[in-house]
Scaffold this motif. Structure first.
Motif, short mmCIF file in Angstrom:
data_model
loop_
_atom_site.label_atom_id
_atom_site.label_comp_id
_atom_site.label_asym_id
_atom_site.label_seq_id
_atom_site.Cartn_x
_atom_site.Cartn_y
_atom_site.Cartn_z
N ARG A 155 0.85 -1.20 0.00
CA ARG A 155 0.00 0.00 0.00
C ARG A 155 0.88 1.24 0.00
O ARG A 155 1.91 1.29 0.67
CB ARG A 155 -0.89 0.03 1.23
CG ARG A 155 -1.92 -1.05 1.26
CD ARG A 155 -3.17 -0.57 1.98
NE ARG A 155 -4.21 -1.56 1.87
CZ ARG A 155 -5.13 -1.59 0.90
NH1 ARG A 155 -5.10 -0.70 -0.05
NH2 ARG A 155 -6.04 -2.53 0.87
N ASN A 156 0.43 2.23 -0.75
CA ASN A 156 1.09 3.53 -0.73
C ASN A 156 0.73 4.18 0.61
O ASN A 156 -0.45 4.43 0.88
CB ASN A 156 0.59 4.37 -1.91
CG ASN A 156 1.24 5.74 -1.96
OD1 ASN A 156 1.66 6.28 -0.94
ND2 ASN A 156 1.31 6.29 -3.15
N PRO A 157 1.70 4.47 1.47
CA PRO A 157 1.36 5.01 2.79
C PRO A 157 0.73 6.40 2.73
O PRO A 157 -0.02 6.78 3.63
CB PRO A 157 2.70 5.05 3.53
CG PRO A 157 3.73 4.93 2.50
CD PRO A 157 3.13 4.27 1.31
N ALA A 158 0.99 7.15 1.68
CA ALA A 158 0.42 8.50 1.59
C ALA A 158 -1.04 8.47 1.18
O ALA A 158 -1.85 9.25 1.69
CB ALA A 158 1.22 9.34 0.59
N THR A 159 -1.40 7.57 0.25
CA THR A 159 -2.77 7.55 -0.28
C THR A 159 -3.58 6.35 0.17
O THR A 159 -4.79 6.35 0.06
CB THR A 159 -2.74 7.57 -1.81
OG1 THR A 159 -2.12 6.37 -2.28
CG2 THR A 159 -2.01 8.79 -2.34
N GLY A 160 -2.90 5.30 0.61
CA GLY A 160 -3.59 4.08 1.00
C GLY A 160 -3.96 3.20 -0.17
O GLY A 160 -4.55 2.14 0.00
N GLU A 161 -3.62 3.62 -1.38
CA GLU A 161 -3.94 2.84 -2.58
C GLU A 161 -3.00 1.63 -2.70
O GLU A 161 -1.83 1.71 -2.32
CB GLU A 161 -3.81 3.70 -3.83
CG GLU A 161 -4.83 4.81 -3.89
CD GLU A 161 -4.67 5.65 -5.16
OE1 GLU A 161 -4.02 5.17 -6.11
OE2 GLU A 161 -5.20 6.77 -5.17
N PRO A 162 -3.50 0.52 -3.24
CA PRO A 162 -2.65 -0.65 -3.46
C PRO A 162 -1.55 -0.32 -4.47
O PRO A 162 -1.75 0.44 -5.41
CB PRO A 162 -3.60 -1.70 -4.04
CG PRO A 162 -4.96 -1.22 -3.74
CD PRO A 162 -4.89 0.27 -3.62
N ALA A 163 -0.38 -0.89 -4.23
CA ALA A 163 0.76 -0.68 -5.13
C ALA A 163 1.51 -2.00 -5.25
O ALA A 163 1.69 -2.72 -4.26
CB ALA A 163 1.68 0.40 -4.59
N GLU A 164 1.95 -2.31 -6.47
CA GLU A 164 2.71 -3.54 -6.67
C GLU A 164 4.18 -3.29 -6.35
O GLU A 164 4.78 -2.31 -6.80
CB GLU A 164 2.58 -4.02 -8.12
CG GLU A 164 3.26 -5.34 -8.34
CD GLU A 164 3.04 -5.90 -9.74
OE1 GLU A 164 3.89 -6.70 -10.16
OE2 GLU A 164 2.06 -5.54 -10.37
N ILE A 165 4.74 -4.16 -5.55
CA ILE A 165 6.16 -4.09 -5.20
C ILE A 165 6.85 -5.17 -6.02
O ILE A 165 6.50 -6.34 -5.96
CB ILE A 165 6.38 -4.33 -3.69
CG1 ILE A 165 5.63 -3.27 -2.89
CG2 ILE A 165 7.87 -4.31 -3.36
CD1 ILE A 165 5.60 -3.52 -1.39
N ALA A 166 7.80 -4.75 -6.83
CA ALA A 166 8.47 -5.66 -7.76
C ALA A 166 9.32 -6.70 -7.04
O ALA A 166 9.78 -6.48 -5.92
CB ALA A 166 9.34 -4.86 -8.73
N ALA A 167 9.55 -7.82 -7.73
CA ALA A 167 10.46 -8.84 -7.21
C ALA A 167 11.87 -8.26 -7.17
O ALA A 167 12.20 -7.36 -7.94
CB ALA A 167 10.41 -10.07 -8.10
#
Length: 93
Positions: free
Chosen positions: A61-73
């Motif tokens: 999650r993006n801590p600023a917006t709370g939106e889901p975010a993909e974290i790359a391998a």
């Protein structure tokens, strides 16, 4: 302890100049880095093992917006302490 303090302490214990000790440290770090970057591992008997491990992609999650975010391998460096190091640190308490 930072790098400068490490060089000074090691130079004193090994009875070498600080310049020579710094050259040795820089060379050792360069070899470890190149070995890990090439996918290898470095084992120092009694001290520990430097190696890389693969971390899978995941959702965060993006801590600023709370939106889901993909974290790359990613491939990350890891250190596993050896038995002698564990025992030395455990007895220091």
């Amino acid at each position: 302890m930072n790098k400068t303090q490490w060089i000074a302490a090691t130079a004193q214990q090994a009875q070498l100049s600080q310049k020579d000790t710094e050259k040795v440290l820089n060379a050792a770090l360069s070899v470890i880095t190149a070995t890990l970057a090439g996918g290898g591992k470095v084992q120092l008997q009694g001290f520990g093992t430097f190696e890389t491990r693969q971390r899978a992609a995941r959702m965060g999650r993006n801590p600023a917006t709370g939106e889901p975010a993909e974290i790359a391998a990613a491939r990350l460096p890891q250190f596993k302490p050896g038995k002698a190091l564990k025992e030395a640190v455990g007895q220091a308490e």
